[in-house]
Write a protein that holds these residues in place. Structure first.
Motif, PDB file in Angstrom:
ATOM      1  N   GLU A  31      55.467 119.754  40.261  1.00  0.00           N
ATOM      2  CA  GLU A  31      55.833 120.760  40.094  1.00  0.00           C
ATOM      3  C   GLU A  31      56.627 120.491  38.102  1.00  0.00           C
ATOM      4  O   GLU A  31      56.821 120.084  38.014  1.00  0.00           O
ATOM      5  N   ILE A  32      55.369 121.110  37.872  1.00  0.00           N
ATOM      6  CA  ILE A  32      55.355 121.143  35.999  1.00  0.00           C
ATOM      7  C   ILE A  32      55.705 122.853  35.768  1.00  0.00           C
ATOM      8  O   ILE A  32      55.663 123.349  35.883  1.00  0.00           O
ATOM      9  N   LEU A  34      57.166 125.861  33.041  1.00  0.00           N
ATOM     10  CA  LEU A  34      56.367 126.101  31.854  1.00  0.00           C
ATOM     11  C   LEU A  34      57.189 125.960  31.121  1.00  0.00           C
ATOM     12  O   LEU A  34      57.830 127.398  31.671  1.00  0.00           O
ATOM     13  N   LYS A 156      48.810 129.611  31.833  1.00  0.00           N
ATOM     14  CA  LYS A 156      49.745 128.874  31.328  1.00  0.00           C
ATOM     15  C   LYS A 156      50.691 128.939  30.271  1.00  0.00           C
ATOM     16  O   LYS A 156      50.409 127.850  29.346  1.00  0.00           O
ATOM     17  N   ILE A 168      50.764 122.142  26.784  1.00  0.00           N
ATOM     18  CA  ILE A 168      51.117 122.870  27.376  1.00  0.00           C
ATOM     19  C   ILE A 168      52.760 122.844  26.992  1.00  0.00           C
ATOM     20  O   ILE A 168      52.610 121.136  26.319  1.00  0.00           O
ATOM     21  N   ILE A 170      56.692 122.454  28.454  1.00  0.00           N
ATOM     22  CA  ILE A 170      57.199 122.239  29.538  1.00  0.00           C
ATOM     23  C   ILE A 170      59.082 121.954  29.231  1.00  0.00           C
ATOM     24  O   ILE A 170      59.507 121.231  28.276  1.00  0.00           O
ATOM     25  N   TYR A 195      51.885 124.471  38.649  1.00  0.00           N
ATOM     26  CA  TYR A 195      52.461 124.647  37.502  1.00  0.00           C
ATOM     27  C   TYR A 195      53.424 126.393  37.936  1.00  0.00           C
ATOM     28  O   TYR A 195      52.930 127.463  39.107  1.00  0.00           O
ATOM     29  N   LYS A 196      54.681 126.275  37.722  1.00  0.00           N
ATOM     30  CA  LYS A 196      55.740 126.831  37.866  1.00  0.00           C
ATOM     31  C   LYS A 196      55.912 128.156  36.388  1.00  0.00           C
ATOM     32  O   LYS A 196      56.985 126.945  35.211  1.00  0.00           O
ATOM     33  N   LYS A 197      56.633 129.054  36.049  1.00  0.00           N
ATOM     34  CA  LYS A 197      56.863 129.518  34.731  1.00  0.00           C
ATOM     35  C   LYS A 197      58.399 129.819  35.244  1.00  0.00           C
ATOM     36  O   LYS A 197      59.153 130.250  35.816  1.00  0.00           O
TER      37      LYS A 197
END
Length: 198
Positions: A31-32, A34, A156, A168, A170, A195-197
């Motif tokens: 899990e990244i 952003l 993203k 990106i 992060i 991807y998670k904001k």
């Protein structure tokens, strides 16, 4: 006897497959998180102040002989080309600054303070070429780069040249873990890149 041996081998094969999945080969999910645009702005502002201050000091030293000559000649206005040269040199300083720091550690001074970093799409350190491409955007054409990024790549949170470079921005692992501990009391990450904001 041959039938039992066949069943035994089949069970061993299934167990090995399950073990590989548990170890994340190849189905472990990462899990990244952003970084927010606002956080990135403050990091950029810190970098802008640092590089601008360094540039003004160097420019003042380099410009001193020309300023002295102008004083002798009756305070003549500076030549038109001086502003263009000033902009080009300052932009090159920004480009060198961001390319060096973000290709070696993923973090400029501003990003370190704000606990964010530039990475490739998998969350790893981006290569120098990719960092140079995205650094060019924020060094020379930042307003256009950001505006087109908002229009075309906002899923993203990439600037236009960040998308071209496959990079990106992060939140760092330490920041994510601190937030998880506060909100959830910890936990493991999930399967593939998600991807998670923030």
């Amino acid at each position: 006897m041959a039938l039992n041996s066949s069943r035994y081998n089949s069970m061993i094969s299934k167990q090995e497959h399950m073990t590989l999945e548990r170890k994340g080969e190849p189905n472990e999910q990462t899990e990244i998180v952003l970084a927010r645009w606002g956080t990135r702005f403050w990091a950029w502002l810190v970098d802008f102040i640092i590089v601008t201050a360094a540039f003004e000091i160097l420019f003042a030293i380099a410009y001193a002989p020309l300023a002295f000559t102008q004083g002798i000649n009756g305070n003549a206005p500076p030549p038109i080309w001086l502003g263009q040269v000033r902009y080009a040199i300052q932009s090159l300083m920004f480009f060198a600054y961001w390319t060096y720091f973000e290709s070696t550690s993923g973090q400029s001074i501003g990003k370190k303070l704000l606990k964010i970093k530039t990475t490739d799409m998998a969350g790893n350190l981006a290569d120098t070429k990719s960092v140079a491409i995205q650094s060019f955007g924020k060094s020379f054409i930042l307003p256009l780069d950001v505006l087109l990024g908002w229009i075309f790549t906002n899923d993203k949170r990439q600037r236009l040249l960040s998308r071209a470079a496959n990079t990106i921005v992060i939140k760092t692992a330490e920041e994510v873990m601190m937030k998880k501990e506060v909100e959830e009391g910890g936990g493991n990450s999930s399967p593939n890149v998600q991807y998670k904001k923030d």
